[in-house]
Write a protein that holds these residues in place. Structure first.
Motif, PDB file in Angstrom:
ATOM      1  N   GLY A  39      -1.802   3.371  -5.967  1.00  0.00           N
ATOM      2  CA  GLY A  39      -3.050   4.205  -6.794  1.00  0.00           C
ATOM      3  C   GLY A  39      -2.795   5.400  -7.373  1.00  0.00           C
ATOM      4  N   MET A  40      -1.244   5.807  -6.655  1.00  0.00           N
ATOM      5  CA  MET A  40      -1.103   6.826  -7.321  1.00  0.00           C
ATOM      6  C   MET A  40      -0.228   7.190  -8.787  1.00  0.00           C
ATOM      7  N   GLU A  41      -1.191   7.992  -9.692  1.00  0.00           N
ATOM      8  CA  GLU A  41      -1.111   7.569 -11.190  1.00  0.00           C
ATOM      9  C   GLU A  41       0.054   7.659 -11.419  1.00  0.00           C
ATOM     10  N   GLY A  42       0.837   6.628 -12.583  1.00  0.00           N
ATOM     11  CA  GLY A  42       2.167   6.496 -13.628  1.00  0.00           C
ATOM     12  C   GLY A  42       2.804   5.656 -11.818  1.00  0.00           C
ATOM     13  N   PHE A  43       2.239   5.175 -11.064  1.00  0.00           N
ATOM     14  CA  PHE A  43       2.982   4.010 -10.289  1.00  0.00           C
ATOM     15  C   PHE A  43       2.658   3.343 -10.460  1.00  0.00           C
ATOM     16  N   SER A  44       3.644   1.819 -10.895  1.00  0.00           N
ATOM     17  CA  SER A  44       2.817   0.192 -10.642  1.00  0.00           C
ATOM     18  C   SER A  44       4.047  -0.170 -10.218  1.00  0.00           C
ATOM     19  N   ALA A  45       3.533  -1.216 -10.104  1.00  0.00           N
ATOM     20  CA  ALA A  45       4.396  -2.343  -9.350  1.00  0.00           C
ATOM     21  C   ALA A  45       4.688  -4.155  -9.201  1.00  0.00           C
ATOM     22  N   PRO A  46       4.962  -4.481 -10.474  1.00  0.00           N
ATOM     23  CA  PRO A  46       4.511  -5.516 -11.404  1.00  0.00           C
ATOM     24  C   PRO A  46       5.360  -6.604 -10.419  1.00  0.00           C
ATOM     25  N   GLU A  47       5.313  -7.802 -10.549  1.00  0.00           N
ATOM     26  CA  GLU A  47       5.973  -8.986  -9.398  1.00  0.00           C
ATOM     27  C   GLU A  47       6.739  -9.911 -10.967  1.00  0.00           C
ATOM     28  N   ILE A  48       7.952 -10.058  -9.552  1.00  0.00           N
ATOM     29  CA  ILE A  48       8.862 -10.737 -10.457  1.00  0.00           C
ATOM     30  C   ILE A  48       8.229 -12.061  -9.984  1.00  0.00           C
ATOM     31  N   LYS A  79       3.160  12.111  -9.549  1.00  0.00           N
ATOM     32  CA  LYS A  79       3.477  13.100  -8.282  1.00  0.00           C
ATOM     33  C   LYS A  79       2.990  12.806  -6.973  1.00  0.00           C
ATOM     34  N   VAL A  80       3.970  13.463  -6.669  1.00  0.00           N
ATOM     35  CA  VAL A  80       4.355  13.149  -5.254  1.00  0.00           C
ATOM     36  C   VAL A  80       3.926  14.494  -4.599  1.00  0.00           C
ATOM     37  N   PRO A  81       2.915  14.077  -3.365  1.00  0.00           N
ATOM     38  CA  PRO A  81       2.557  15.127  -2.325  1.00  0.00           C
ATOM     39  C   PRO A  81       4.072  15.949  -1.699  1.00  0.00           C
ATOM     40  N   LYS A  82       4.430  16.825  -1.454  1.00  0.00           N
ATOM     41  CA  LYS A  82       5.797  17.651  -1.086  1.00  0.00           C
ATOM     42  C   LYS A  82       5.170  17.084   0.814  1.00  0.00           C
ATOM     43  N   ASP A 115       0.457  -1.376  -0.191  1.00  0.00           N
ATOM     44  CA  ASP A 115       0.176  -0.153  -0.187  1.00  0.00           C
ATOM     45  C   ASP A 115       1.302   1.243   0.098  1.00  0.00           C
ATOM     46  N   VAL A 116       2.017   1.316   0.981  1.00  0.00           N
ATOM     47  CA  VAL A 116       2.823   2.246   0.833  1.00  0.00           C
ATOM     48  C   VAL A 116       4.085   1.908   0.460  1.00  0.00           C
ATOM     49  N   ALA A 117       4.848   2.523  -0.599  1.00  0.00           N
ATOM     50  CA  ALA A 117       6.274   2.507  -0.908  1.00  0.00           C
ATOM     51  C   ALA A 117       7.083   3.103  -0.203  1.00  0.00           C
ATOM     52  N   VAL A 118       8.634   3.653   0.851  1.00  0.00           N
ATOM     53  CA  VAL A 118       9.186   4.398   0.940  1.00  0.00           C
ATOM     54  C   VAL A 118      10.502   4.168  -0.580  1.00  0.00           C
ATOM     55  N   VAL A 119      10.424   4.951  -1.158  1.00  0.00           N
ATOM     56  CA  VAL A 119      11.274   5.216  -1.886  1.00  0.00           C
ATOM     57  C   VAL A 119      11.965   6.258  -1.623  1.00  0.00           C
ATOM     58  N   TRP A 120      13.623   5.507  -2.142  1.00  0.00           N
ATOM     59  CA  TRP A 120      14.886   7.195  -2.328  1.00  0.00           C
ATOM     60  C   TRP A 120      15.189   6.877  -3.353  1.00  0.00           C
ATOM     61  N   ALA A 121      14.645   8.472  -3.648  1.00  0.00           N
ATOM     62  CA  ALA A 121      15.839   8.832  -5.281  1.00  0.00           C
ATOM     63  C   ALA A 121      16.086  10.452  -4.882  1.00  0.00           C
ATOM     64  N   LYS A 122      16.866  10.766  -5.557  1.00  0.00           N
ATOM     65  CA  LYS A 122      17.512  12.180  -5.449  1.00  0.00           C
ATOM     66  C   LYS A 122      17.503  13.580  -6.234  1.00  0.00           C
ATOM     67  N   ILE A 168      20.123  12.418  -2.011  1.00  0.00           N
ATOM     68  CA  ILE A 168      19.186  11.175  -1.714  1.00  0.00           C
ATOM     69  C   ILE A 168      18.262  11.760  -0.456  1.00  0.00           C
ATOM     70  N   HIS A 169      17.150  11.477  -0.726  1.00  0.00           N
ATOM     71  CA  HIS A 169      15.631  11.193  -0.213  1.00  0.00           C
ATOM     72  C   HIS A 169      14.579  10.642  -0.175  1.00  0.00           C
ATOM     73  N   GLY A 170      14.170  10.730   1.230  1.00  0.00           N
ATOM     74  CA  GLY A 170      13.257   9.703   1.115  1.00  0.00           C
ATOM     75  C   GLY A 170      11.968  10.089   0.432  1.00  0.00           C
ATOM     76  N   LEU A 171      10.832   8.958  -0.350  1.00  0.00           N
ATOM     77  CA  LEU A 171       9.422  10.001  -0.351  1.00  0.00           C
ATOM     78  C   LEU A 171       8.502   8.015  -0.069  1.00  0.00           C
ATOM     79  N   ILE A 172       7.037   8.785   0.381  1.00  0.00           N
ATOM     80  CA  ILE A 172       6.562   7.694   0.930  1.00  0.00           C
ATOM     81  C   ILE A 172       5.292   8.408  -0.480  1.00  0.00           C
ATOM     82  N   VAL A 173       5.980   6.439  -1.323  1.00  0.00           N
ATOM     83  CA  VAL A 173       4.743   7.348  -2.096  1.00  0.00           C
ATOM     84  C   VAL A 173       3.403   5.625  -2.214  1.00  0.00           C
ATOM     85  N   GLU A 174       2.294   5.812  -2.663  1.00  0.00           N
ATOM     86  CA  GLU A 174       1.098   5.496  -1.939  1.00  0.00           C
ATOM     87  C   GLU A 174       0.641   4.615  -3.653  1.00  0.00           C
TER      88      GLU A 174
END
Ligand code: TGC
Ligand code: FAD
Length: 402
Positions: free
Chosen positions: A208-217, A237-240, A187-194, A200-206
């Motif tokens: 259902g956010m448009e443009g976000f997918s998580a395909p299985e390996i 678009k990640v809310p600030k 439901d939520v991903a803690v994502v590290w990005a520049k 590097i910062h951490g963002l909480i991505v939820e």
């Protein structure tokens, strides 16, 4: 991720942990109670289904809520945010030991949620973020994942390409992450990005956010009861308010890894104990040449060496736990424990498999599953050789990574 019918095993789980050096005397009554309740939980909820889940490559999603109920998510987080929290690091370690005794993939689910999702939100998040996410993650209402590794940056995460731009009202996130435990169900991903400055910062991505997918390996021969996937960000678009405000730099994800690697040191010990216990029982019951195979010196040598390594690893875990409780455990000390305990576990699984002969390769016994799982454990959270280099750096003061 389709529905799969899981067959319950009716075989009794008779596991008993070895305690050759009376290490239980070093534990509090509360520690022993927590361990007993997790052991009972694993025997009731995990052991009956885990073999079939692994055979069918199925993640038992319902276990997430059950882990929440038993308090296996983020037990060191204060009770203000986690009603089952407020425990010390030995309690956390014992929980990881018991869960991985059942299956490394199940421990992955619990340790990612606790150490890699709840910990950064608690340690680096705003008060609003703590209140919004931690209770739901603690109860298992939410499942979380941690995105650090990328297709071209595994051992060297500082090279990551995933990045975000400040667009005034929001951050625009692009990139991808690879090998992410829990991601397809998260439901939520803690994502590290520049950021634009390359920090590097951490963002909480939820979800259902448009443009976000998580395909299985697909196609794993290891950790088959755990679900692993990618994280793909295409102009998300990640809310600030979803940026973790109190950390920047590689130190952020590395501090999370210090906690998760600590849990793995205990977890791998659990897998080793299960292999030892299974092999010991088998050696006493299995007759060849009219005698139990446990009467042969070569089999006794295997069992004696397993117990020796388990006892040393138990002492390493306990001492590291006391250092963690005092806030003194260093990254290099944690590397020593993770590296040693995973190595002894994988070796013990291999020796135990031999004691069981042909039966050792079947799903009648847990050993082959542990053995295959431990191949992932050897690699994730820093490979075996990366931990050796972390120790080498600590000993000499000279980094040998590049
Ligand atoms: P280096 O130059 O050493 O350091 C760069 C910056 O990071 C800081 N730092 C730390 N800070 C706090 N705690 C730590 N433990 C830290 N380690 C490093 C350092 O002070 C520096 O800060 P600054 O502010 O000066 O920039 O970094 P490097 O690029 O040379 O890399 C070092 C190395 C190789 C040790 C590190 O990158 C590493 O550990 N690589 C392995 C990657 C890894 O473990 N990935 C795990 C991904 S998550 C996962 O596998 C989950 S599986 C979960 C499951 O299913 O159970
Ligand atoms: P590489 O970094 O390409 O390494 C390949 C080999 O090269 C290794 O043997 C390594 O030791 C060696 N090597 C690399 N650099 C050096 C060097 N400097 N000196 C000597 N040898 C070197 N990541 C996440 O972010 N989140 C997760 O939830 C997560 N879950 C995972 C679940 C599974 C099942 C697996 C398999 C992985 C998971 N990972 C996760 C990723 C994991 O952390 C990486 O696989 C690991 O850090 C190694 O990266 P890599 O696979 O890219 O290997």
């Amino acid at each position: 991720m389709q529905d799969i019918e899981i067959q319950k095993s009716h075989k009794a789980d008779l596991f008993e942990s070895p305690d050759f050096y009376s290490i239980d005397d070093l534990l509090t009554e509360e520690h022993k109670l927590i361990r007993a309740s997790l052991r009972e939980f694993v025997k009731r909820e995990i052991s009956p289904i885990i073999e079939d889940c692994a055979q069918k490559c199925h993640f038992p999603r319902h276990i997430v809520r059950k882990f929440g109920e038993i308090g296996a998510f983020g037990p060191t987080v204060p009770q203000e945010y986690n009603p089952n929290g407020g425990l010390d690091y030995i309690a956390y370690g014992l929980m990881m030991q018991e869960i991985e005794r059942g299956d490394s993939g199940m421990r992955s689910t619990a340790s990612v949620q606790g150490s890699l999702v709840m910990y950064p939100i608690y340690a680096f998040g705003s008060e609003e973020q703590r209140k919004k996410y931690l209770p739901k993650l603690a109860s298992g209402e939410y499942l979380g994942c941690f995105g650090l590794t990328e297709p071209n940056f595994g051992s060297n995460p500082s090279g990551m390409l995933t990045h975000f731009e400040d667009k005034g009202d929001y951050y625009l996130l692009n990139g991808s992450k690879m090998w992410i435990s829990n991601s397809p169900y998260a439901d939520v991903a803690v994502v590290w990005a520049k950021n634009e400055q390359g920090r590097i910062h951490g963002l909480i991505v939820e979800k259902g956010m448009e443009g976000f997918s998580a395909p299985e390996i697909h196609g794993k021969w290891s950790l088959r009861a755990s679900i692993t996937g990618e994280l793909v960000f295409q102009d998300v678009k990640v809310p600030k308010e979803n940026l973790l405000p109190n950390i920047s730099g590689l130190g952020g994800p590395m501090k999370c890894l210090d906690n998760a690697r600590y849990g793995i040191a205990w977890g791998a010990l659990g897998a080793a104990m299960d292999c030892y216990d299974t092999a010991k029982r088998y050696a006493i019951e299995r007759i060849q040449f009219d005698k139990p195979i446990g009467s042969f010196q070569l089999v006794q040598k295997k069992l004696a060496e397993m117990l020796t390594e388990i006892t040393k690893a138990q002492l390493v875990c306990w001492r590291l736990g006391t250092l963690k409780n005092e806030g003194k455990a260093t990254t290099a000390q944690i590397s020593l424990a993770k590296r040693n305990n995973v190595e002894i576990a994988i070796n013990i699984a291999r020796e135990a498999r031999q004691i069981l002969g042909g039966m050792g390769i079947t799903g009648e016994y847990p050993i082959m599953r542990h053995s295959m799982n431990l191949e992932s454990v050897l690699t994730y959270e820093g490979t075996h050789d990366i931990h050796l280099l972390i120790l080498g750096h600590d000993i000499t003061g000279i980094p040998a990574f590049k």
